[in-house]
Design a protein around this motif. Structure first.
Motif, short mmCIF file in Angstrom:
data_model
loop_
_atom_site.label_atom_id
_atom_site.label_comp_id
_atom_site.label_asym_id
_atom_site.label_seq_id
_atom_site.Cartn_x
_atom_site.Cartn_y
_atom_site.Cartn_z
N ASP A 218 -1.96 7.91 12.96
CA ASP A 218 -1.66 9.34 13.08
C ASP A 218 -0.59 9.59 14.14
O ASP A 218 0.31 10.42 13.94
N ARG A 219 -0.69 8.88 15.26
CA ARG A 219 0.34 9.04 16.30
C ARG A 219 1.69 8.55 15.80
O ARG A 219 2.73 9.18 16.04
N LEU A 220 1.68 7.44 15.07
CA LEU A 220 2.92 6.91 14.52
C LEU A 220 3.54 7.89 13.52
O LEU A 220 4.76 8.07 13.48
N ALA A 221 2.68 8.55 12.74
CA ALA A 221 3.18 9.54 11.78
C ALA A 221 3.86 10.71 12.50
O ALA A 221 4.92 11.19 12.06
N ARG A 224 7.29 9.63 13.81
CA ARG A 224 8.29 9.42 12.77
C ARG A 224 8.47 10.63 11.86
O ARG A 224 9.24 10.58 10.90
N HIS A 225 7.70 11.69 12.13
CA HIS A 225 7.76 12.91 11.31
C HIS A 225 7.45 12.60 9.85
O HIS A 225 8.14 13.06 8.93
N VAL A 226 6.42 11.80 9.67
CA VAL A 226 5.92 11.45 8.35
C VAL A 226 4.54 12.07 8.19
O VAL A 226 3.75 12.05 9.14
N PRO A 227 4.19 12.64 7.03
CA PRO A 227 2.86 13.22 6.84
C PRO A 227 1.77 12.19 7.14
O PRO A 227 1.83 11.06 6.65
N VAL A 229 -1.16 11.79 6.03
CA VAL A 229 -1.84 11.26 4.85
C VAL A 229 -1.04 10.11 4.23
O VAL A 229 -1.62 9.14 3.73
N VAL A 230 0.29 10.20 4.28
CA VAL A 230 1.14 9.14 3.75
C VAL A 230 1.01 7.89 4.61
O VAL A 230 0.88 6.77 4.13
N MET A 231 1.06 8.09 5.95
CA MET A 231 0.97 6.96 6.86
C MET A 231 -0.39 6.28 6.76
O MET A 231 -0.48 5.05 6.77
N ARG A 232 -1.45 7.08 6.65
CA ARG A 232 -2.79 6.48 6.52
C ARG A 232 -2.94 5.71 5.22
O ARG A 232 -3.56 4.64 5.20
N ARG A 233 -2.40 6.26 4.15
CA ARG A 233 -2.51 5.57 2.86
C ARG A 233 -1.80 4.23 2.93
O ARG A 233 -2.33 3.21 2.49
N ARG A 234 -0.62 4.22 3.51
CA ARG A 234 0.13 2.97 3.65
C ARG A 234 -0.61 2.00 4.57
O ARG A 234 -0.69 0.80 4.30
N GLY A 235 -1.17 2.52 5.69
CA GLY A 235 -1.88 1.67 6.64
C GLY A 235 -3.15 1.08 6.08
O GLY A 235 -3.47 -0.08 6.33
N ARG A 236 -3.90 1.88 5.31
CA ARG A 236 -5.14 1.37 4.71
C ARG A 236 -4.84 0.30 3.66
O ARG A 236 -5.62 -0.63 3.49
N ARG A 237 -3.72 0.44 2.99
CA ARG A 237 -3.37 -0.54 1.97
C ARG A 237 -2.98 -1.87 2.61
O ARG A 237 -3.38 -2.94 2.14
N SER A 238 -2.22 -1.83 3.70
CA SER A 238 -1.79 -3.07 4.33
C SER A 238 -2.87 -3.70 5.21
O SER A 238 -2.92 -4.91 5.36
N GLU A 239 -3.75 -2.87 5.79
CA GLU A 239 -4.82 -3.37 6.66
C GLU A 239 -6.14 -2.70 6.27
O GLU A 239 -6.63 -1.80 6.94
N PRO A 240 -6.75 -3.11 5.16
CA PRO A 240 -7.99 -2.47 4.72
C PRO A 240 -9.15 -2.76 5.67
O PRO A 240 -9.21 -3.83 6.28
N LEU A 241 -10.06 -1.82 5.77
CA LEU A 241 -11.24 -1.99 6.61
C LEU A 241 -12.04 -3.22 6.20
O LEU A 241 -12.58 -3.95 7.05
N ALA A 242 -12.11 -3.48 4.89
CA ALA A 242 -12.88 -4.64 4.40
C ALA A 242 -12.37 -5.95 4.98
O ALA A 242 -13.13 -6.91 5.13
#
Length: 377
Positions: A218-221, A224-227, A229-242
């Protein structure tokens, strides 16, 4: 938390003709042989463990494609590797190891030799996968060539703290007066603020760690002035909780999660991985304002380095910094020295060049959005 068992692939064997006689190759690697070679290689890291590869396959959708080579003089060489099969086979991707999963490379008794690296690289060139990615560990970089025929070479740099002599040597020889002051201030402020560090590998600690990761996104978003939700979606895909639950459950003796809390609220967390002679700082995130004021990150690293010394590790590997100057400076203050290595990519199409262009386009777009001071689409 449990993860599904990885079903072994059907074994295949082939022979490689060399000037020193035939070399027998097998894939995947029998686990008992893997364990024997792993124990005989002083540079083996947690990323080379069979359990690590199992986590990778269970979470990332990869398949075990490791290779065992038996040379004419009886040497056994193990290349931990995974593949993402495809039809046609020309679209398959292989990696040792994939991005986000640490370093791979070749295991061998006493460490791999340059001529053995050449042998295995020559064998991989005959494989017609779309891409094969090899990223050896810093301790084996001496045996790997510079440019290799048929491969794209990508220079990498990690920072490594020498633990020889233990904490006494680190305090007196490898940490500057300024770093020692940071450590003392961190301990004093932690006591004054009631900061508590919990260490382990429980599911709750994984959740606390991941919550800090999401807050970091969220801080990174915002920066970078990025929404978000977009940053979280990208982050969860590259580093999933599982991914982190799987590693913590499969490697209870190697995976160490540290979470610093103030009044019950996590403010900083990091994961270190210990195996053999190398302790690895794998991931770390924090609440920038609170953790920065308390210097909680210094304290977490202090405790992790102390544990690595107690475990008999010779090195504390801090990974790459992605060109972020502040992160590089932080690692240097912790005594990290630059250790160059090379990543090798065997490509049937110029994917590295294409990826570089796409990264440049994305970076330019984010810079344009940031300059305008507006939210992205």
């Amino acid at each position: 938390m449990s993860h599904r068992q990885v079903r072994p692939r059907e074994s295949r064997e082939w022979e490689i003709r060399t000037g020193n006689g035939p070399v027998r190759a097998t894939s995947p690697v029998p686990r008992e042989t893997w364990a024997r070679v792993l124990a005989a290689d002083p540079g083996a890291m947690v990323f080379h463990l069979p359990e690590w590869l199992d986590c990778l396959c269970a979470v990332g959708g990869w398949k075990d494609a490791g290779r065992l080579y038996r040379t004419g003089d009886g040497r056994e060489l193990v290349l931990p590797m995974v593949c993402r099969p495809a039809r046609p086979h020309l679209l398959a991707v292989r990696a040792s190891l994939p991005p986000g999963w640490g370093t791979g490379g070749i295991l061998a008794p006493g460490g791999v030799r340059p001529e053995e690296v050449d042998l295995i690289l020559a064998d991989l060139v005959t494989d017609r996968a779309l891409r094969t990615r090899l990223r050896p560990s810093f301790d084996a970089a001496y045996a790997w060539p510079g440019p290799a025929p048929g491969f794209v070479s990508v220079p990498r740099t990690v920072h490594v703290l020498d633990l020889d002599g233990g904490m006494d040597a680190i305090w007196s020889k490898r940490w500057s007066a300024n770093t020692r002051r940071h450590m003392r201030v961190a301990e004093r402020r932690a006591e004054e603020a009631g900061l508590i560090i919990e260490t382990g590998n429980s599911p709750q600690l994984v959740e606390h760690f991941y919550d800090l990761y999401l807050r970091w996104l969220d801080r990174l978003a915002r920066e970078r002035h990025v929404p978000p939700v977009v940053m979280r979606r990208r982050g969860r895909r590259s580093e999933p909780l599982a991914k982190f639950h799987a590693v913590a459950a499969a490697l209870p003796g190697a995976c160490r999660i540290r979470v610093a809390t103030v009044e019950g609220r996590p403010v900083a967390a990091m994961i270190t991985l210990l195996h053999g002679e190398v302790g690895v700082y794998w991931r770390g995130y924090s609440d920038k304002e609170t953790a920065g004021r308390l210097r909680a990150n210094y304290l977490l690293h202090l405790r992790s380095i102390e544990e690595a010394c107690d475990a008999g590790c010779r090195y504390y590997e801090m990974g790459e910094s992605g060109g972020i100057a502040s992160l590089e400076q932080f690692k240097v203050r912790l005594g990290g020295e630059e250790r160059p290595l090379t990543e090798y990519r065997l490509e049937r199409e110029p994917l590295t060049r294409l990826q570089g262009r796409m990264d440049g386009i994305r970076g330019a777009a984010e810079h344009w959005i940031s300059e305008r001071g507006t939210e992205g689409p």
